[in-house]
Write an enzyme that holds these catalytic residues in place. Structure first.
Site, PDB file in Angstrom:
ATOM      1  N   ASP A  49       0.834  -1.206   0.000  1.00 46.41           N
ATOM      2  CA  ASP A  49       0.000   0.000   0.000  1.00 46.41           C
ATOM      3  C   ASP A  49       0.873   1.261   0.000  1.00 46.41           C
ATOM      4  OD1 ASP A  49       0.899  -0.176   2.609  1.00 46.41           O
ATOM      5  OD2 ASP A  49      -1.082   0.108   3.533  1.00 46.41           O
ATOM      6  N   SER A  50       2.202   1.077   0.080  1.00 41.71           N
ATOM      7  CA  SER A  50       3.113   2.205  -0.134  1.00 41.71           C
ATOM      8  C   SER A  50       2.883   2.833  -1.509  1.00 41.71           C
ATOM      9  CB  SER A  50       4.570   1.742  -0.016  1.00 41.71           C
ATOM     10  OG  SER A  50       4.807   0.609  -0.828  1.00 41.71           O
ATOM     11  N   ASP A  88      -1.206  -6.072  -0.157  1.00 43.68           N
ATOM     12  CA  ASP A  88      -1.592  -5.459   1.121  1.00 43.68           C
ATOM     13  C   ASP A  88      -3.095  -5.261   1.230  1.00 43.68           C
ATOM     14  OD1 ASP A  88       0.615  -5.080   2.754  1.00 43.68           O
ATOM     15  OD2 ASP A  88       1.140  -3.136   1.873  1.00 43.68           O
ATOM     16  N   LYS A 118      -1.158  -9.296   2.986  1.00 43.95           N
ATOM     17  CA  LYS A 118      -0.397  -8.818   4.144  1.00 43.95           C
ATOM     18  C   LYS A 118      -1.283  -7.871   4.932  1.00 43.95           C
ATOM     19  CE  LYS A 118       3.283  -5.878   3.803  1.00 43.95           C
ATOM     20  NZ  LYS A 118       2.799  -4.679   4.514  1.00 43.95           N
ATOM     21  N   GLU A 120      -1.297  -5.376   8.721  1.00 40.58           N
ATOM     22  CA  GLU A 120      -0.475  -4.795   9.789  1.00 40.58           C
ATOM     23  C   GLU A 120      -1.092  -5.076  11.153  1.00 40.58           C
ATOM     24  OE1 GLU A 120       0.356  -0.653   9.038  1.00 40.58           O
ATOM     25  OE2 GLU A 120       1.085  -1.064   7.016  1.00 40.58           O
ATOM     26  N   GLU A 186       9.433  -4.209  10.533  1.00 44.71           N
ATOM     27  CA  GLU A 186       9.852  -2.915   9.985  1.00 44.71           C
ATOM     28  C   GLU A 186      10.451  -2.030  11.068  1.00 44.71           C
ATOM     29  OE1 GLU A 186       7.136  -0.976   7.316  1.00 44.71           O
ATOM     30  OE2 GLU A 186       8.341   0.867   7.281  1.00 44.71           O
TER      31      GLU A 186
HETATM   32  O1  KIV Z   1       3.607  -1.125   1.626  1.00 42.61           O
HETATM   33  C1  KIV Z   1       4.771  -1.545   1.561  1.00 42.61           C
HETATM   34  O2  KIV Z   1       5.486  -1.312   0.588  1.00 42.61           O
HETATM   35  C2  KIV Z   1       5.266  -2.324   2.676  1.00 42.61           C
HETATM   36  C3  KIV Z   1       6.730  -2.664   2.690  1.00 42.61           C
HETATM   37  C4  KIV Z   1       7.515  -1.455   2.920  1.00 42.61           C
HETATM   38  C5  KIV Z   1       7.035  -3.740   3.651  1.00 42.61           C
HETATM   39  O3  KIV Z   1       4.543  -2.662   3.559  1.00 42.61           O
END
Ligand code: KIV
Length: 273
Positions: A49-50, A88, A118, A120, A186
């Protein structure tokens, strides 16, 4: 796991089997061309989600939607043939209940073809992780600095340096016990990354968590130097694509203004060949 030894896509058992062996190589990708580029070299490709900050200019990951994740997930899957793809769950799509998490996780997997999600969070997400795993959704957990909690954490600071070290250890054990197949650590001290890696039976994937982890992940745009002004300590720059792009665009602009581009070899004659 060395690249180019298999042509089939990697699976959860492959990732679990990498624990304690060759470090897992992981990068993000958000588009088809970048997915094609990283596929041959990576074990895991994350549609993170970055992408909200990296591609869409958002101030944090909080504004990322399911629709954005699906669009980029589909694009990435078109470019992968070997790597294991994780996508994510965006902020607000899973925290309410295990049922909400399953609804959105199953949608992400069904509409993109990614192999796992993924999410959090540590101990407080254990029930949700177990619920998803029991229903066929492989889960990668993400603890330590969790960017979706930036407002609670008060910024993107190193975690686990004080009393919260024990909590992060407990989070790691909780997500592993709940059935996560891997966990991202992280921005935690190297010693904590190593301690968690030794304690867990599942692979740890570090980002700013030191060399003791079972694998490493970076945002691909960061390690390629696509941002001139973003240089976190944990990112090693393997290229300077922002500088390279700036030089190329400046040269193009100069040549358009001077009339040097397009030259005859870039232009079409009258004759049909
Ligand atoms: O969203 C993302 O890119 C991440 C990584 C930095 C682990 O969660």
């Amino acid at each position: 796991m060395s690249a180019n030894v298999q042509s089939r896509s990697l699976t959860v058992p492959d990732i679990l089997g990498a624990k304690g062996a060759t470090p897992l190589v992981c990068l993000t990708a958000y588009t088809t061309p970048m997915a094609r580029q990283v596929d041959a070299h990576c074990d895991i490709v994350l549609v993170g989600d970055s992408l909200g900050m990296v591609l869409h200019g958002l101030p944090s990951t909080l504004g990322v939607t399911m629709e954005m994740m699906i669009l980029h997930g589909q694009a990435v899957m078109r470019g992968l043939s070997r790597a294991f793809c994780v996508i994510d769950l965006p902020f607000g799509s899973y925290e309410e209940s295990p049922q909400q998490a399953f609804r959105n996780a199953s949608r992400l997997l069904a509409e993109t073809g990614a192999a796992a999600v993924k999410l959090e969070g540590g101990a407080h997400m254990a029930e949700t992780i177990a619920f998803l795993v029991a229903r066929g959704v492989p889960v990668m957990a993400h603890i330590g600095l969790t960017p979706q909690a930036v407002n609670t954490l008060g910024g993107y600071k190193v975690q686990g340096r004080n009393a919260d070290r024990e909590r992060i250890l407990a989070d790691a054990q909780a997500v592993a016990d709940a059935g996560a197949f891997a966990v991202v650590l992280e921005k935690v001290p190297e010693s904590l990354g190593r301690q968690i890696t030794e304690a867990l039976k599942i692979p740890t994937i570090g980002i700013g968590a030191g060399a003791g982890c079972d694998g490493q992940i970076l945002v691909v745009d960061d390690m390629l130097g696509l941002f001139a002004d973003f240089r976190p300590k944990f990112v090693k720059r393997y290229a300077d694509l922002a500088g390279e792009a700036d030089r190329a665009i400046a040269a193009y602009a100069a040549e358009v203004r001077s009339g040097a581009f397009p030259a005859p070899e870039h232009s079409f004659g009258d004759a049909v060949k």
